[in-house]
Design a protein around this motif. Structure first.
Motif, PDB file in Angstrom:
ATOM      1  N   GLN A 130      17.085 -28.547 -43.727  1.00 53.87           N
ATOM      2  CA  GLN A 130      18.321 -27.996 -43.182  1.00 53.87           C
ATOM      3  C   GLN A 130      18.403 -26.505 -43.500  1.00 53.87           C
ATOM      4  N   VAL A 131      19.205 -25.795 -42.723  1.00 53.55           N
ATOM      5  CA  VAL A 131      19.361 -24.349 -42.911  1.00 53.55           C
ATOM      6  C   VAL A 131      20.838 -23.983 -42.883  1.00 53.55           C
ATOM      7  N   VAL A 132      21.252 -23.174 -43.840  1.00 56.87           N
ATOM      8  CA  VAL A 132      22.602 -22.611 -43.865  1.00 56.87           C
ATOM      9  C   VAL A 132      22.452 -21.108 -43.615  1.00 56.87           C
ATOM     10  N   PRO A 133      22.930 -20.611 -42.486  1.00 49.78           N
ATOM     11  CA  PRO A 133      22.733 -19.200 -42.172  1.00 49.78           C
ATOM     12  C   PRO A 133      23.467 -18.283 -43.141  1.00 49.78           C
ATOM     13  N   GLY A 134      22.943 -17.071 -43.257  1.00 43.99           N
ATOM     14  CA  GLY A 134      23.577 -16.079 -44.112  1.00 43.99           C
ATOM     15  C   GLY A 134      23.767 -14.773 -43.352  1.00 43.99           C
ATOM     16  N   VAL A 135      24.539 -13.876 -43.920  1.00 50.12           N
ATOM     17  CA  VAL A 135      24.746 -12.560 -43.316  1.00 50.12           C
ATOM     18  C   VAL A 135      23.447 -11.768 -43.416  1.00 50.12           C
ATOM     19  N   SER A 136      22.961 -11.281 -42.290  1.00 44.30           N
ATOM     20  CA  SER A 136      21.705 -10.521 -42.303  1.00 44.30           C
ATOM     21  C   SER A 136      21.949  -9.080 -42.720  1.00 44.30           C
ATOM     22  N   SER A 137      20.906  -8.400 -43.143  1.00 47.09           N
ATOM     23  CA  SER A 137      21.024  -6.997 -43.521  1.00 47.09           C
ATOM     24  C   SER A 137      21.411  -6.135 -42.323  1.00 47.09           C
ATOM     25  N   ILE A 138      21.041  -6.584 -41.120  1.00 49.10           N
ATOM     26  CA  ILE A 138      21.409  -5.839 -39.917  1.00 49.10           C
ATOM     27  C   ILE A 138      22.930  -5.816 -39.738  1.00 49.10           C
ATOM     28  N   ASN A 139      23.563  -6.971 -39.848  1.00 47.10           N
ATOM     29  CA  ASN A 139      25.016  -7.036 -39.709  1.00 47.10           C
ATOM     30  C   ASN A 139      25.719  -6.304 -40.846  1.00 47.10           C
ATOM     31  N   ALA A 140      25.168  -6.421 -42.048  1.00 45.02           N
ATOM     32  CA  ALA A 140      25.762  -5.720 -43.184  1.00 45.02           C
ATOM     33  C   ALA A 140      25.628  -4.211 -43.019  1.00 45.02           C
ATOM     34  N   ALA A 141      24.516  -3.760 -42.436  1.00 48.47           N
ATOM     35  CA  ALA A 141      24.316  -2.328 -42.207  1.00 48.47           C
ATOM     36  C   ALA A 141      25.331  -1.801 -41.211  1.00 48.47           C
ATOM     37  N   SER A 142      25.537  -2.542 -40.136  1.00 50.98           N
ATOM     38  CA  SER A 142      26.523  -2.145 -39.132  1.00 50.98           C
ATOM     39  C   SER A 142      27.907  -2.012 -39.751  1.00 50.98           C
ATOM     40  N   SER A 143      28.254  -2.961 -40.623  1.00 50.41           N
ATOM     41  CA  SER A 143      29.557  -2.925 -41.287  1.00 50.41           C
ATOM     42  C   SER A 143      29.656  -1.741 -42.246  1.00 50.41           C
ATOM     43  N   ALA A 144      28.579  -1.490 -42.983  1.00 53.75           N
ATOM     44  CA  ALA A 144      28.578  -0.376 -43.936  1.00 53.75           C
ATOM     45  C   ALA A 144      28.748   0.961 -43.225  1.00 53.75           C
ATOM     46  N   LEU A 145      28.235   1.032 -42.003  1.00 51.70           N
ATOM     47  CA  LEU A 145      28.337   2.263 -41.219  1.00 51.70           C
ATOM     48  C   LEU A 145      29.623   2.346 -40.408  1.00 51.70           C
ATOM     49  N   ASN A 146      30.358   1.226 -40.346  1.00 57.63           N
ATOM     50  CA  ASN A 146      31.531   1.145 -39.461  1.00 57.63           C
ATOM     51  C   ASN A 146      31.158   1.543 -38.034  1.00 57.63           C
ATOM     52  N   HIS A 147      30.036   0.996 -37.593  1.00 58.40           N
ATOM     53  CA  HIS A 147      29.496   1.415 -36.301  1.00 58.40           C
ATOM     54  C   HIS A 147      28.898   0.210 -35.585  1.00 58.40           C
ATOM     55  N   PRO A 148      29.279  -0.045 -34.324  1.00 58.89           N
ATOM     56  CA  PRO A 148      28.735  -1.205 -33.605  1.00 58.89           C
ATOM     57  C   PRO A 148      27.246  -1.056 -33.333  1.00 58.89           C
ATOM     58  N   LEU A 149      26.547  -2.155 -33.415  1.00 63.60           N
ATOM     59  CA  LEU A 149      25.116  -2.134 -33.120  1.00 63.60           C
ATOM     60  C   LEU A 149      24.863  -1.936 -31.633  1.00 63.60           C
ATOM     61  N   THR A 150      25.665  -2.602 -30.814  1.00 63.62           N
ATOM     62  CA  THR A 150      25.465  -2.494 -29.376  1.00 63.62           C
ATOM     63  C   THR A 150      26.755  -2.857 -28.657  1.00 63.62           C
ATOM     64  N   VAL A 151      27.002  -2.226 -27.533  1.00 63.62           N
ATOM     65  CA  VAL A 151      28.210  -2.488 -26.745  1.00 63.62           C
ATOM     66  C   VAL A 151      27.845  -2.505 -25.266  1.00 63.62           C
ATOM     67  N   LEU A 152      28.773  -3.080 -24.486  1.00 59.17           N
ATOM     68  CA  LEU A 152      28.617  -3.099 -23.032  1.00 59.17           C
ATOM     69  C   LEU A 152      27.231  -3.589 -22.605  1.00 59.17           C
TER      70      LEU A 152
END
Length: 244
Positions: A130-152
């Protein structure tokens, strides 16, 4: 009737996130605290990044837990790494055969550049996994930057510092947003690629996201042109974005 298969333990990969202990999910917390056996990667001194991230979860354990530390050599030699995974998988299998669940702690998400994947391929044909997902470094980086990874309609790609110069150049040229994982030793090559593709001004650089030694470089033109730590990445997004 209880079959032999039903008496075997479960192998559970649990994502503990990139560094901030408070990003561990409630499900991961429950499984870690309830586990009879916990496994994780460790260095030669026995230190484990994943276990350190899960420190607050361990503080709530009220019973005896067995631990399987898989010592991973600090080397790019995949033969040595595979030996470590083979040995770790066997130790885990022994516990599973005796009916004990094993929770494997994995930084970030278990199935996104995660060490869990190498153990999974060795064990999934024999045991319930079984697998329990975790927050990836990519999502954490986006949050740390207060900047969306991709839009539209922006395109988004993830590459690794282990990819060739051509592959990195192509990703930077063809996609609006690019995350380059495992920058580490490849940092000089990545900086060269950013200059070559005119994306230097679009890039941000992060190390040890969510940890006490987190570092964020907003202007990568000022970044030292030398190898960096393993836990580092570049986030490259369009400098100007439309509002519609």
């Amino acid at each position: 009737m209880i079959t032999n298969e039903q008496t075997k333990g479960r192998f559970i990969g649990v994502g503990v996130g990139p560094g901030d202990p408070e990003l561990i999910t409630l499900k991961a917390l429950r499984l870690i605290q309830g586990a009879s056996v916990v496994s994780y990667l460790a260095n030669g001194e026995g230190n484990s990044q994943a276990k350190n991230i899960a420190c607050e979860a361990f503080a709530g354990v009220t019973h005896q837990q067995n631990e399987i530390a898989i010592v991973m050599p600090m080397s790019t030699d995949r033969e040595e790494a595979n030996k470590a995974y083979d040995g770790g998988a066997q130790a885990i299998a022994d516990e599973l055969e005796n009916g004990r669940d094993v929770v494997f702690l994995c930084e970030g998400d278990p199935l996104f550049f995660g060490s869990f994947a190498y153990l999974l391929e060795r064990l999934e044909g024999q045991f319930s996994c079984q697998v329990v997902p975790g927050v990836s470094s990519i999502n954490a980086a986006s949050s740390a930057l207060n900047h969306p990874l991709t839009v539209l309609k922006e395109s988004f790609a993830v590459v690794s510092g282990r990819h060739s110069a051509l592959q990195i150049d192509t990703a930077l040229e063809q996609h609006d947003s690019v995350v380059i994982m495992k920058a580490g030793r490849a940092r000089p090559r990545i900086l060269t690629a950013l200059r070559k593709t005119n994306r230097l001004q679009d890039a941000k650089y992060l190390e040890y996201i969510g940890r006490d030694n987190e570092r964020i470089v907003q202007d990568v033109a000022t970044l030292e042109d030398k190898a960096g730590p393993y836990f580092s990445l570049f986030v490259v997004t369009k400098s100007e974005r439309g509002t519609r």
